[in-house]
Design an enzyme around this catalytic site. Structure first.
Site, mmCIF file in Angstrom:
data_model
loop_
_atom_site.group_PDB
_atom_site.id
_atom_site.type_symbol
_atom_site.label_atom_id
_atom_site.label_comp_id
_atom_site.label_asym_id
_atom_site.label_seq_id
_atom_site.Cartn_x
_atom_site.Cartn_y
_atom_site.Cartn_z
ATOM 1 N N GLU A 331 0.804 -1.225 0.000
ATOM 2 C CA GLU A 331 0.000 0.000 0.000
ATOM 3 C C GLU A 331 0.832 1.268 0.000
ATOM 4 O O GLU A 331 0.368 2.326 -0.412
ATOM 5 C CB GLU A 331 -0.969 0.009 1.187
ATOM 6 C CG GLU A 331 -0.322 -0.175 2.537
ATOM 7 C CD GLU A 331 -0.292 -1.635 2.954
ATOM 8 O OE1 GLU A 331 0.046 -1.910 4.102
ATOM 9 O OE2 GLU A 331 -0.595 -2.497 2.117
ATOM 10 N N ASP A 373 22.362 14.402 -30.250
ATOM 11 C CA ASP A 373 22.850 15.218 -31.352
ATOM 12 C C ASP A 373 24.325 15.513 -31.094
ATOM 13 O O ASP A 373 24.826 15.325 -29.986
ATOM 14 C CB ASP A 373 22.030 16.505 -31.442
ATOM 15 C CG ASP A 373 22.270 17.264 -32.740
ATOM 16 O OD1 ASP A 373 22.965 16.720 -33.623
ATOM 17 O OD2 ASP A 373 21.763 18.385 -32.877
#
Length: 906
Positions: A331, A373
């Site tokens: 829980e 990149d």
């Protein structure tokens, strides 16, 4: 060449996979159609472009512009907006475990509104959701603050009426419409897709679309031009300017042929808004959640049926089954995950990283492939003069000096390469340029000649101080300058430039081109008859001095950062829109094993299977468009890899969105920042490496909690099954089970602050539902052995074997069960020997000690009667110590066997 072996996929295909593929197909189709339309306008005369949008060279009238603004809408591209706060709050509670807890709380309330378990569960649910909501809401606000809210305008030519002349004035970019005639100058942003009508010396920065770091030259264009040869890529057309790019130098006039979503930029942006694909984290949580829920759905009915049939009290059996369901449910998982992620976000914010989506932190830790990149990540995103060479390829200061004179004395706008030459001379102490020269005239650069010349007065001549002469210095493209040269300087001597020698010096330039360098030639001419003005015709009979070679240099720390990522099991792949030679050179300089560079055009003809194989064995992809970047990301994911993508342009947005973790920078275009999960305030791979460590720590502590809770809960339920079958009363009351879970779970709240062993942080970590199940059913029964041992001790030694003495039995098992669960925290948190080879952090130590003391105190506390406890005799505790020591010893032995058998632990 870096080879990636396909990992055994640890995640099922996301349920939205087909939707994701449709989204990718939509992007590809829409972008292709827009590109074809623009390419068609590029290939046809400029007058056709004017006719296609029903305008003239004088532009629209104000009335026509207003009508078109109403018809086409504002010149804006689609953007992903943050959900409203209450929607975001609702999503914070959208979790399968929270759903289970809410259901169980509702059932408990229906049975007994005064049941304290309802309050306990409600507090767990409330805190977990609010913690997640606040962190994501705050991060979203921080990301939005990165955007600079400024009004950008552009120069538009419009008319008051049909018979009046044109007037140029500034209008906000979002009010530009198709048919507007726009005037461009250096520094302007391109407001929409334009077909150039006239242009002169126009240089455009297209890095946001193409990834190419250097500005691109556009053709000098006249109104009556006939168009150019049609190209499949509008970015390459030299008579088109596209939204999202900017003017570096020169001037131009263009007609707007598309605005907003109809632009090339907008065609990509529009397809990126909406539901995001399922990431590695999403799939991992989903699989683990439903594994535990399925297990609970099997075990709870079994416990219910056994207790109902053996005890005969079905109502009590039902309540006990609910308590077992709560016991089986981790829980605190939503809360522990949220606390882990929030703590990770705070730690990363101190390192100048904004976390937009909390799940991205764990995806960062699981990442085993980073696609990035080149520009600004591996390089410094600036042009420097790398070398200055004579005609034999040797470094020569004379070449640098003449190059500097050309760049220094020109009066036009100095481009990046001129500034690089000037900066290099300022750094070079051995080159001194004094007042020996003064400016006479210049022949400016143009794109037909691809060179520029200055004519200088040499104020004094050695041996004749009173006499001066004019010298022309020409700098430009190698081929164009060589065509004008008749001689060259060879080791200080002027010699004839024969065809054989011309071939030799051309090869020197080409060799540097192949190394990824941009090469310019430098030539001079002494003018015998000085005069005040010079023309292009004077650029003749030149003497070649040498070459200047330029490069966007690698970052000083790029190689070290890449090695750091490699040491942590992350393969780096460079995916760039720049050309292959430049990409290969930069990658080689930073220590990347380049291998065979793959061009974007080679990807288009491949099916998904072939692309997966290609992506696995390729390190560098060059000249790739946005669709191809996204396909590469998906191909790597299809092989089971967790993929990160680092980019900052519109051409990166689709890949950022498809990646498991999209990473951008604060200087990126807006759509890239919106598509990203993480925003770096510094474009630095070292920051990423630190983020990876934080992500793995976060993931490790989350897995730690899941395995602790799942195994101990399974052990408890297995013990309950055995006890229910053979004991005539319930082995523990429902309220006792809830209290045991509450104390244990509160102790677990310190887990996010625990440290991880260094060995764990060395490689990527991923969700493995099967591994969690295997761990649960292996380690869980170990605790059951000692639970059953305590049953036998309580039954035989302390005679707690009747309904009258059941409270003693239940109290004894409560303490043993809670303490064994608490000890398991230290046994499971490390693969080493706890307390000796690896110690928990002080918050974990404090919380577990408090849990132990609480468990020992409750049977003797004022709450004992209301909870069903009785005080235990002193003779109980030696037995307890013996059981716990035996439990720790056996757990360590099983752990050693498990690690040897499966080569894993957490």
């Amino acid at each position: 060449m870096t080879m990636l072996t396909p990992r055994t996929p640890t995640k099922l295909a996301p349920p939205g996979r087909s939707r994701r593929e449709r989204k990718a197909a939509e992007l590809e189709s829409r972008t292709r159609l827009v590109g074809e339309r623009l390419a068609g306008l590029s290939a046809r005369p400029g007058t056709h472009a004017l006719q296609s949008v029903d305008t003239s060279r004088n532009g629209l009238t104000h009335a026509e512009a207003a009508l078109r603004l109403e018809r086409h809408g504002h010149n804006l591209v689609a953007q992903e907006r943050a959900p409203l706060w209450f929607v975001q709050l609702g999503k914070a509670y959208w979790n399968p475990f929270i759903g289970v807890l809410v259901f169980l709380a509702a059932v408990m309330y229906w049975q007994d509104p005064a049941d304290p378990g309802v309050i306990i569960l409600s507090v767990m649910v409330g805190i977990s959701g609010l913690l997640r909501f606040w962190q994501e809401y705050r991060s979203g606000r921080a990301a939005d603050a990165l955007k600079k809210l400024v009004t950008t305008t552009c120069a538009v030519q419009r008319r008051a009426g049909s018979g009046s002349g044109p007037t140029t004035f500034e209008v906000p970019m979002d009010q530009v419409v198709p048919g507007d005639v726009v005037k461009l100058a250096a520094g302007d942003l391109i407001p929409a897709d334009l077909r150039l009508i006239t242009s002169k010396d126009l240089m455009v920065g297209q890095a946001a679309l193409s990834g190419e770091s250097l500005p691109v030259a556009k053709a000098d264009t006249r109104t009556e031009d006939l168009g150019q040869q049609e190209t499949t890529d509008p970015v390459e057309a030299d008579n088109l300017c596209l939204m999202g790019t900017s003017v570096t130098s020169g001037t131009a006039t263009g007609v707007v042929v598309a605005t907003g979503a109809d632009t090339y930029f907008g065609s990509m942006a529009g397809s990126l808004v909406g539901e995001r694909p399922q990431t590695n984290f999403d799939n991992g949580v989903r699989k683990v959640s439903f594994l535990l829920i399925r297990f609970m759905l099997v075990m709870v009915p079994v416990v219910f049926m056994i207790n109902g049939f053996t005890k005969g009290d079905w109502n009590e059996a039902f309540l006990f089954g609910i308590a077992v369901a709560v016991g089986l449910t981790p829980e605190m998982l939503p809360m522990v995950v949220s606390a882990n992620l929030a703590r990770g976000a705070v730690a990363m914010s101190k390192r100048k990283v904004v976390v937009k989506r909390l799940n991205a932190i764990q995806n960062l830790g699981a990442m085993d492939v980073l696609c990035t990149d080149k520009t600004g990540t591996l390089t410094e995103d600036r042009i420097v003069l790398d070398r200055y060479l004579d005609v034999h390829g040797n470094e020569d200061n004379e070449v640098l000096e003449y190059g500097y004179l050309n760049s220094h004395f020109q009066t036009g706008l100095k481009n990046l390469m001129d500034q690089a030459v000037i900066d290099r001379v300022n750094e070079a102490e051995e080159v001194v340029v004094d007042a020996r020269f003064s400016m006479v005239d210049e022949i400016p650069f143009d794109f037909a000649r691809r060179r520029m010349s200055v004519v200088l007065n040499r104020n004094s001549i050695v041996g004749d101080p009173g006499r001066s002469e004019h010298i022309m210095i020409t700098k430009g493209a190698v081929e164009e300058v060589l065509d004008l040269c008749t001689h060259m300087t060879d080791r200080g001597e002027k010699t004839e430039l024969t065809e054989q020698v011309r071939w030799h010096v051309t090869r020197i330039a080409e060799d540097n081109n192949r190394k990824g360098l941009r090469v310019l030639a430098v030539a001079t001419r002494s003018i015998g008859t000085p005069r005040d003005t010079y023309t292009v015709a004077d650029e003749d009979g030149l003497t070649l001095i040498g070459f200047l070679a330029f490069l966007d240099p690698p970052k000083a720390d790029a190689a070290r950062a890449l090695q750091g990522l490699a040491d942590k099991g992350i393969a780096v792949k460079v995916v760039t829109g720049d050309n292959d030679l430049v990409a290969a050179r930069v990658c080689a300089d930073v220590g990347i094993d380049v291998g065979q560079v793959v061009l974007g055009s080679e990807i288009d003809g491949l099916d998904e299977t072939a692309l997966r194989a290609l992506a696995a064995r390729t390190t560098v992809f060059a000249k790739v468009n946005p669709v191809q970047k996204a396909r590469i990301v998906r191909a790597l994911q299809a092989d089971g890899h967790t993929v990160g993508f680092l980019g900052d342009g519109i051409n990166d947005a689709a890949a950022l969105r498809d990646a498991d973790v999209g990473i951008s920078v604060d200087t990126a275009v807006d759509i890239a920042k919106e598509s990203a999960d993480i925003i770096l305030l510094e474009k630095d791979l070292t920051v990423l490496e630190q983020g990876v460590v934080q992500g793995r720590t976060t993931f490790g502590n989350t897995i730690k909690y899941i395995k602790m809770t799942a195994s101990s809960n399974f052990g408890n339920v297995f013990s309950v099954l055995v006890a229910s079958a053979f004991i005539p009363f319930q082995p523990m009351l429902p309220i006792m089970l809830l209290m045991q879970n509450l104390v244990y779970d509160v102790a677990q709240l310190a887990t996010p602050w625990d440290r991880m062993d260094k060995e764990y942080l060395r490689k990527p970590r991923n969700w493995d539902a099967k591994g969690i199940f295997r761990f649960m059913v292996t380690i869980g029964p170990v605790s059951s052995i000692f639970d059953i041992s305590m049953f036998l001790i309580m039954w035989n030694v302390f005679a707690a074997n009747t309904e009258a003495t059941q409270s003693l039995f239940q109290s004894g098992w409560f303490i043993e069960g809670l303490l064994s669960q608490t000890l398991i925290v230290h046994m499971i948190r490390t693969r080493k020997i706890p307390f000796i080879q690896s110690r928990a952090s002080w918050p974990v130590m404090v919380m577990t000690i408090l849990a132990v003391l609480t468990g020992l105190y409750l049977p003797f506390s004022p709450l004992a009667d209301s909870l069903g406890f009785v005080a235990l005799p002193a003779s109980y505790f030696p037995w307890l110590i013996g059981v716990l020591l035996a439990y720790c010893t056996l757990t360590q032995l099983v752990k050693t066997w498990y690690i040897r058998k499966f080569n894993t632990w957490l």
